[in-house]
Design an enzyme around this catalytic site. Structure first.
Site, PDB file in Angstrom:
ATOM      1  N   LYS A 162      15.769 101.727 -48.322  1.00 45.30           N
ATOM      2  CA  LYS A 162      16.762 101.186 -47.383  1.00 45.30           C
ATOM      3  C   LYS A 162      16.422  99.765 -46.966  1.00 45.30           C
ATOM      4  CE  LYS A 162      19.099 105.238 -45.700  1.00 45.30           C
ATOM      5  NZ  LYS A 162      19.540 106.067 -44.587  1.00 45.30           N
ATOM      6  N   LYS A 170      20.504 109.633 -58.029  1.00 45.46           N
ATOM      7  CA  LYS A 170      21.110 110.634 -57.131  1.00 45.46           C
ATOM      8  C   LYS A 170      22.550 110.272 -56.766  1.00 45.46           C
ATOM      9  CE  LYS A 170      20.346 110.457 -52.681  1.00 45.46           C
ATOM     10  NZ  LYS A 170      19.801 110.450 -51.311  1.00 45.46           N
ATOM     11  N   LYS A 179      26.454 108.649 -51.048  1.00 47.26           N
ATOM     12  CA  LYS A 179      27.639 108.211 -50.297  1.00 47.26           C
ATOM     13  C   LYS A 179      27.937 106.743 -50.488  1.00 47.26           C
ATOM     14  CE  LYS A 179      27.498 110.968 -46.148  1.00 47.26           C
ATOM     15  NZ  LYS A 179      27.027 111.087 -44.777  1.00 47.26           N
TER      16      LYS A 179
HETATM   17  P1  TYM Z   1      21.887 113.029 -45.610  1.00 48.06           P
HETATM   18  O1  TYM Z   1      22.997 112.906 -44.637  1.00 48.06           O
HETATM   19  O2  TYM Z   1      21.577 111.894 -46.508  1.00 48.06           O
HETATM   20  O3  TYM Z   1      22.138 114.291 -46.535  1.00 48.06           O
HETATM   21  C1  TYM Z   1      22.497 115.547 -45.989  1.00 48.06           C
HETATM   22  C2  TYM Z   1      21.950 116.660 -46.874  1.00 48.06           C
HETATM   23  O4  TYM Z   1      22.483 116.534 -48.190  1.00 48.06           O
HETATM   24  C3  TYM Z   1      21.423 116.541 -49.145  1.00 48.06           C
HETATM   25  N1  TYM Z   1      21.815 115.659 -50.271  1.00 48.06           N
HETATM   26  C4  TYM Z   1      21.847 116.050 -51.542  1.00 48.06           C
HETATM   27  N2  TYM Z   1      21.579 117.231 -52.119  1.00 48.06           N
HETATM   28  C5  TYM Z   1      21.735 117.314 -53.462  1.00 48.06           C
HETATM   29  N3  TYM Z   1      22.148 116.262 -54.239  1.00 48.06           N
HETATM   30  C6  TYM Z   1      22.423 115.065 -53.695  1.00 48.06           C
HETATM   31  N4  TYM Z   1      22.845 114.057 -54.460  1.00 48.06           N
HETATM   32  C7  TYM Z   1      22.284 114.918 -52.278  1.00 48.06           C
HETATM   33  N5  TYM Z   1      22.493 113.885 -51.418  1.00 48.06           N
HETATM   34  C8  TYM Z   1      22.185 114.357 -50.203  1.00 48.06           C
HETATM   35  C9  TYM Z   1      20.228 116.001 -48.390  1.00 48.06           C
HETATM   36  O5  TYM Z   1      19.022 116.404 -49.001  1.00 48.06           O
HETATM   37  C10 TYM Z   1      20.425 116.619 -47.020  1.00 48.06           C
HETATM   38  O6  TYM Z   1      19.930 117.936 -46.987  1.00 48.06           O
HETATM   39  N6  TYM Z   1      17.695 112.408 -43.069  1.00 48.06           N
HETATM   40  C11 TYM Z   1      18.758 113.352 -43.299  1.00 48.06           C
HETATM   41  C12 TYM Z   1      19.459 113.861 -42.063  1.00 48.06           C
HETATM   42  C13 TYM Z   1      18.561 114.508 -41.068  1.00 48.06           C
HETATM   43  C14 TYM Z   1      17.957 115.783 -41.200  1.00 48.06           C
HETATM   44  C15 TYM Z   1      17.226 115.966 -39.999  1.00 48.06           C
HETATM   45  C16 TYM Z   1      17.970 116.759 -42.185  1.00 48.06           C
HETATM   46  C17 TYM Z   1      18.190 113.991 -39.882  1.00 48.06           C
HETATM   47  N7  TYM Z   1      17.393 114.869 -39.218  1.00 48.06           N
HETATM   48  C18 TYM Z   1      16.497 117.119 -39.792  1.00 48.06           C
HETATM   49  C19 TYM Z   1      17.225 117.917 -41.976  1.00 48.06           C
HETATM   50  C20 TYM Z   1      16.508 118.087 -40.784  1.00 48.06           C
HETATM   51  C21 TYM Z   1      19.803 112.655 -44.157  1.00 48.06           C
HETATM   52  O7  TYM Z   1      19.981 111.473 -44.099  1.00 48.06           O
HETATM   53  O8  TYM Z   1      20.563 113.507 -44.872  1.00 48.06           O
END
Ligand code: TYM
Length: 337
Positions: A118, A200, A203
């Site tokens: 990032k 990957k 978004k």
């Molecule tokens: P975020 O919003 O990027 O993603 C949300 C969830 O989606 C999963 N994910 C994927 N899984 C499979 N293939 C992909 N291409 C893919 N892209 C995203 C992510 O692994 C995630 O489970 N940091 C976290 C948010 C967060 C969080 C937490 C998660 C904040 N606090 C506490 C768990 C526990 C995030 O940015 O996820």
């Protein structure tokens, strides 16, 4: 493991409140959340504090946070049984994050790949929040004494640092935090870009054909799959050497609860075009009911507002319990009621 007062084991997870969720988010996380929700006491957070580590348009952020909260429900999470709430409505997240910052080392944070990625992408805004992002994430999980955290593969490093912080804290102060375990689905934990299958699905991809969004209509989904990058082998196998085909099979299997071997047998002797069509249909089949329910929910403002209030209060109640315990352990004065 620290006992909890919920009766069931505790599950915590969340998604960033920005933009619209992707097929990767859905298959890597949300779909598994729904299957796990009966077994655990669940907290599903709309992660908006983390979102401002990147500059956001305030009105858009507010709207996408509300949309995400509705999508959790539309995907099948019952808000009467699962605590679905906004991170920013529970001040314990930020308060615990501050304390945990003092138990986290600069070196640990410097090693985090998400920080490196990032900061390369947003070189004009490498803020301290971006650096301490994993500490807030650890606070999210530890605040609820979560036993299990269902996430996609990209969050593994964040879960490791969460466990390290919790173990370090417990080693000093006794059994304060539950050490969380990660939960990953067998298929779908890493859905790849449709245009660059070694990368990957994300978004923020600049190539509009790389990512399927939960809000895409049937025609858009079909068009994106038709354009998906494959290879010139002309044979459908589940192999790392054919990353585009493997990704399509992963998506198909995750949507249809099929095994890779079963899917390969099903498509034996058939062309890539047929595979793409079938994958697109399997995704549409899953997304359509979610989209319909989302539309219905978005017209019911009073119901959603009620959920936000009720669940925000519930999350706050549980969060305070851990927070008070931690505050006492580190030596803050007791509150006079
Ligand atoms: P975020 O919003 O990027 O993603 C949300 C969830 O989606 C999963 N994910 C994927 N899984 C499979 N293939 C992909 N291409 C893919 N892209 C995203 C992510 O692994 C995630 O489970 N940091 C976290 C948010 C967060 C969080 C937490 C998660 C904040 N606090 C506490 C768990 C526990 C995030 O940015 O996820």
């Amino acid at each position: 493991m620290t006992g909890n007062t919920y009766g069931k084991k505790v599950l915590f997870s969340g998604m960033q409140a920005t933009g619209t969720i992707t097929l990767g988010n859905y298959l890597g996380a949300l779909k598994n959340w729904v299957t796990l929700s009966d077994e655990y006491e669940c907290f599903y957070c709309v992660v908006d504090l983390h979102s401002i580590t990147i500059r956001q348009d305030p009105a858009k952020l507010r709207q996408s946070a509300r949309n995400l909260l509705m999508l959790y429900i539309a995907a099948g999470l019952d808000p009467k049984k699962n605590c679905i709430y906004y991170q920013s409505h529970v001040s314990g997240h930020a308060e615990l994050a501050w304390i945990l910052n003092c138990y986290t080392y600069m070196g640990e944070l410097q090693r985090m790949t998400q920080f490196k990625d990032k900061s390369a992408k947003h070189a004009e805004n490498i803020n301290a929040g971006l650096f301490t992002y994993p500490v807030l994430l650890a606070a999210d999980i530890l605040l609820f004494q979560a036993d299990v955290v269902p996430v996609g593969k990209d969050q593994l490093q964040h879960l490791e640092i969460t466990r390290d912080i919790a173990q370090r804290f417990n080693a000093i102060y006794g059994d304060v935090f539950t050490i969380p375990e990660v939960h990953m689905g067998k298929i779908g934990a890493k859905i790849m870009s449709l245009q660059e299958p070694m990368k990957k699905m994300s978004k923020s991809d600049e190539n509009a054909n790389a990512t399927i969004y939960l809000t895409d209509d049937g025609d858009t989904i079909l068009r994106k799959f038709k354009r998906a990058v494959t290879d010139s082998e002309g044979c459908i196998r589940y192999s790392r050497e054919q990353p585009g085909i493997k990704n399509l099979l992963d998506i198909y299997c995750a949507c249809t609860d099929q095994t890779p071997e079963g899917a390969v047998a099903e498509f034996e002797g058939r062309g890539y075009g047929e595979l793409k069509q079938a994958v697109a249909e399997s995704v549409m089949g899953i997304f359509r009911p979610v989209q319909e329910e989302f539309l219905r929910l978005s017209k019911d403002k009073a119901y959603i507002d009620g959920i936000i209030k009720e669940n925000g209060e519930k999350a706050d109640y549980f969060a305070r319990k851990t927070l008070r315990k931690v505050q006492k352990k580190v030596g803050f004065p007791e509150r006079i009621r």
